[in-house]
Enzyme design. Structure first.
Site, PDB file in Angstrom:
ATOM      1  N   TYR A   1       0.751  -1.179   0.075  1.00 50.33           N
ATOM      2  CA  TYR A   1      -0.086   0.097   0.051  1.00 50.33           C
ATOM      3  C   TYR A   1       0.975   1.451  -0.116  1.00 50.33           C
ATOM      4  O   TYR A   1       2.156   1.094   0.127  1.00 50.33           O
ATOM      5  CB  TYR A   1      -0.926  -0.047   1.331  1.00 50.33           C
ATOM      6  CG  TYR A   1      -0.397   0.467   2.522  1.00 50.33           C
ATOM      7  CD1 TYR A   1       0.391  -0.577   3.200  1.00 50.33           C
ATOM      8  CD2 TYR A   1      -0.480   1.729   3.142  1.00 50.33           C
ATOM      9  CE1 TYR A   1       1.165  -0.254   4.299  1.00 50.33           C
ATOM     10  CE2 TYR A   1       0.237   1.656   4.409  1.00 50.33           C
ATOM     11  CZ  TYR A   1       0.913   0.776   5.033  1.00 50.33           C
ATOM     12  OH  TYR A   1       1.560   1.207   6.248  1.00 50.33           O
TER      13      TYR A   1
ATOM     14  N   ARG B   1       8.281   4.414  -4.690  1.00 55.96           N
ATOM     15  CA  ARG B   1       8.176   3.499  -3.407  1.00 55.96           C
ATOM     16  C   ARG B   1       7.060   2.355  -3.629  1.00 55.96           C
ATOM     17  O   ARG B   1       7.498   1.120  -3.326  1.00 55.96           O
ATOM     18  CB  ARG B   1       8.030   4.270  -1.905  1.00 55.96           C
ATOM     19  CG  ARG B   1       7.976   3.076  -0.805  1.00 55.96           C
ATOM     20  CD  ARG B   1       8.062   3.894   0.443  1.00 55.96           C
ATOM     21  NE  ARG B   1       6.803   4.575   0.633  1.00 55.96           N
ATOM     22  CZ  ARG B   1       6.389   5.329   1.610  1.00 55.96           C
ATOM     23  NH1 ARG B   1       7.470   5.507   2.558  1.00 55.96           N
ATOM     24  NH2 ARG B   1       5.277   5.940   1.805  1.00 55.96           N
TER      25      ARG B   1
ATOM     26  N   ARG C   1      -7.129 -21.020  -2.035  1.00 52.50           N
ATOM     27  CA  ARG C   1      -6.138 -20.601  -0.894  1.00 52.50           C
ATOM     28  C   ARG C   1      -5.050 -21.488  -1.087  1.00 52.50           C
ATOM     29  O   ARG C   1      -5.102 -22.748  -0.767  1.00 52.50           O
ATOM     30  CB  ARG C   1      -6.953 -20.628   0.330  1.00 52.50           C
ATOM     31  CG  ARG C   1      -5.917 -19.962   1.377  1.00 52.50           C
ATOM     32  CD  ARG C   1      -6.396 -20.318   2.983  1.00 52.50           C
ATOM     33  NE  ARG C   1      -5.416 -19.597   3.808  1.00 52.50           N
ATOM     34  CZ  ARG C   1      -4.293 -20.517   4.092  1.00 52.50           C
ATOM     35  NH1 ARG C   1      -4.081 -21.643   3.567  1.00 52.50           N
ATOM     36  NH2 ARG C   1      -3.348 -20.058   4.833  1.00 52.50           N
TER      37      ARG C   1
ATOM     38  N   LYS D   1       6.495  -1.781   1.855  1.00 50.75           N
ATOM     39  CA  LYS D   1       5.368  -0.971   2.741  1.00 50.75           C
ATOM     40  C   LYS D   1       4.155  -2.182   2.228  1.00 50.75           C
ATOM     41  O   LYS D   1       3.175  -2.153   1.794  1.00 50.75           O
ATOM     42  CB  LYS D   1       4.800   0.046   2.121  1.00 50.75           C
ATOM     43  CG  LYS D   1       4.088   0.928   3.021  1.00 50.75           C
ATOM     44  CD  LYS D   1       4.248   2.640   2.585  1.00 50.75           C
ATOM     45  CE  LYS D   1       3.154   3.423   3.326  1.00 50.75           C
ATOM     46  NZ  LYS D   1       3.407   3.501   4.730  1.00 50.75           N
TER      47      LYS D   1
ATOM     48  N   GLU E   1      13.071   2.123  13.698  1.00 54.93           N
ATOM     49  CA  GLU E   1      11.844   3.198  13.208  1.00 54.93           C
ATOM     50  C   GLU E   1      10.729   3.238  14.200  1.00 54.93           C
ATOM     51  O   GLU E   1      10.610   2.398  14.995  1.00 54.93           O
ATOM     52  CB  GLU E   1      11.219   3.150  12.023  1.00 54.93           C
ATOM     53  CG  GLU E   1      10.859   2.062  11.721  1.00 54.93           C
ATOM     54  CD  GLU E   1      10.273   1.881  10.094  1.00 54.93           C
ATOM     55  OE1 GLU E   1      10.233   2.789   9.362  1.00 54.93           O
ATOM     56  OE2 GLU E   1      10.146   0.573   9.721  1.00 54.93           O
TER      57      GLU E   1
ATOM     58  N   LEU F   1      11.357   1.481   6.759  1.00 49.23           N
ATOM     59  CA  LEU F   1      10.561   2.090   5.687  1.00 49.23           C
ATOM     60  C   LEU F   1      11.268   3.210   5.259  1.00 49.23           C
ATOM     61  O   LEU F   1      11.638   4.278   5.957  1.00 49.23           O
ATOM     62  CB  LEU F   1       9.256   2.050   6.049  1.00 49.23           C
ATOM     63  CG  LEU F   1       8.259   2.575   4.726  1.00 49.23           C
ATOM     64  CD1 LEU F   1       7.980   1.347   4.036  1.00 49.23           C
ATOM     65  CD2 LEU F   1       7.184   3.359   5.299  1.00 49.23           C
TER      66      LEU F   1
END
Ligand SMILES: Cc1ncc(COP(=O)(O)O)c(C=O)c1O
Length: 297
Positions: free
Chosen positions: A39, A58, A107, A151, A184, A208
């Protein structure tokens, strides 16, 4: 049952603009079954889609990290973002949320190469919060995985850590420590000031690559400040004169207590005041590469 206002918002899903209440995906979407997706959150300040190229770069590198081919050109992506803002008129600052999952499969951990990804995007207001008096944070072991440069939507560790921080004297953030070193925040990057030097952990797989972080490093250096991308150990964090956290929707935020102990004199420091000035000035005057009003599709 009454539809909540936000469900009327127009969102984008797999090629169509539609009300959020009508946006549906399969329960076999791998975003749902495996958290198999990435995302982005892009702030929109006064109609300016902020550092959009950096955010889309990114996104591209997160997608590459998961071997997902979104199959949408950058120009098309930008036009979707602009169209979303146009269809959701708002007065204050907005945030664009983009999510790409690998798509729908049986799945199975193993995926085929030809799965069609799911692409979802929406915009919503950035909640106005005043952090200028400083915020409280906790420290915690970094319990996340080792690909934190991606991310990824699988944010369970961050969710638990942020809620733990909130449950601990209403702290805003958890600053994470891996092998004795600061990485972070659970949803932010970290800066410290020690003896007049501004430091932030260097970028590697534990961090990140924050767009706000990178911008601040750039602005601080351009302004002549000493800003180092370097290792920071837990003791340096505890003894720092100042600590800041950065992120797209919070900006540059001063930390005034760490695990209940005051940082410096317990007030936002002078370096933070300068940093905030640089950031706020850039927000107004910086190069505005993608203005909602300028973009012609
Ligand atoms: C783990 C993590 N680090 C750093 C950041 C800050 O990144 P950015 O400045 O690009 O918002 C975020 C933002 O969500 C994050 O989730």
């Amino acid at each position: 049952m009454q539809t909540q206002d936000f469900m009327l918002r127009i969102v984008y899903l797999n090629g169509a603009f539609l009300p959020l209440s009508e946006a549906k995906i399969s329960v076999l979407d791998r975003g749902f079954t495996f958290g198999d997706g990435v995302y982005e959150v892009i702030p929109v300040f006064n109609g300016n889609i902020f550092r959009v190229e950096d955010h889309l770069n990114r996104l591209a590198s997160s997608l590459a990290g998961l071997n997902i081919n979104i199959g949408i050109s950058r120009d098309k992506l930008k036009s979707i973002l602009v169209e979303l803002l146009r269809r959701n008129p708002a007065t204050g600052n907005q945030q664009l949320y983009l999510q790409v999952t690998r798509g729908v499969t049986e799945r199975d951990h193993i995926y085929e190469d030809n799965v069609t990804p799911t692409f979802f995007a929406m915009c919503k207001a950035i909640t106005k919060r005043d952090f200028s008096a400083g915020v409280c944070v906790i420290t915690h072991e970094d319990i996340r995985w080792k690909y934190c440069h991606i991310k990824a939507t699988a944010l369970l560790a961050s969710v638990l850590l942020k809620n733990l921080a909130k449950a601990t004297a209403n702290c805003l953030e958890a600053i994470l420590i891996r092998n004795g070193m600061v990485t972070e925040g659970a949803s932010s990057n970290v800066f410290i000031v020690a003896d007049g030097i501004i430091k932030t952990p260097k970028k590697d797989n534990n961090v990140l690559p924050g767009i706000t972080r990178d911008l601040m490093v750039e602005l601080l250096r351009d302004s002549g400040s000493l800003c180092q991308e370097t290792d920071i150990n837990e003791q340096e964090l505890q003894q720092a004169d100042e600590i800041w956290i950065t992120g797209s929707t919070i900006g540059v935020v001063p930390v005034v207590t760490l695990d209940g102990k005051k940082i410096g004199d317990g007030k936002p420091g002078r370096y933070w005041h300068q940093a905030r000035e640089l950031y706020e000035t850039y927000k107004v005057n910086g190069p505005h590469t993608l203005q909602q009003r300028d973009y012609v599709v």
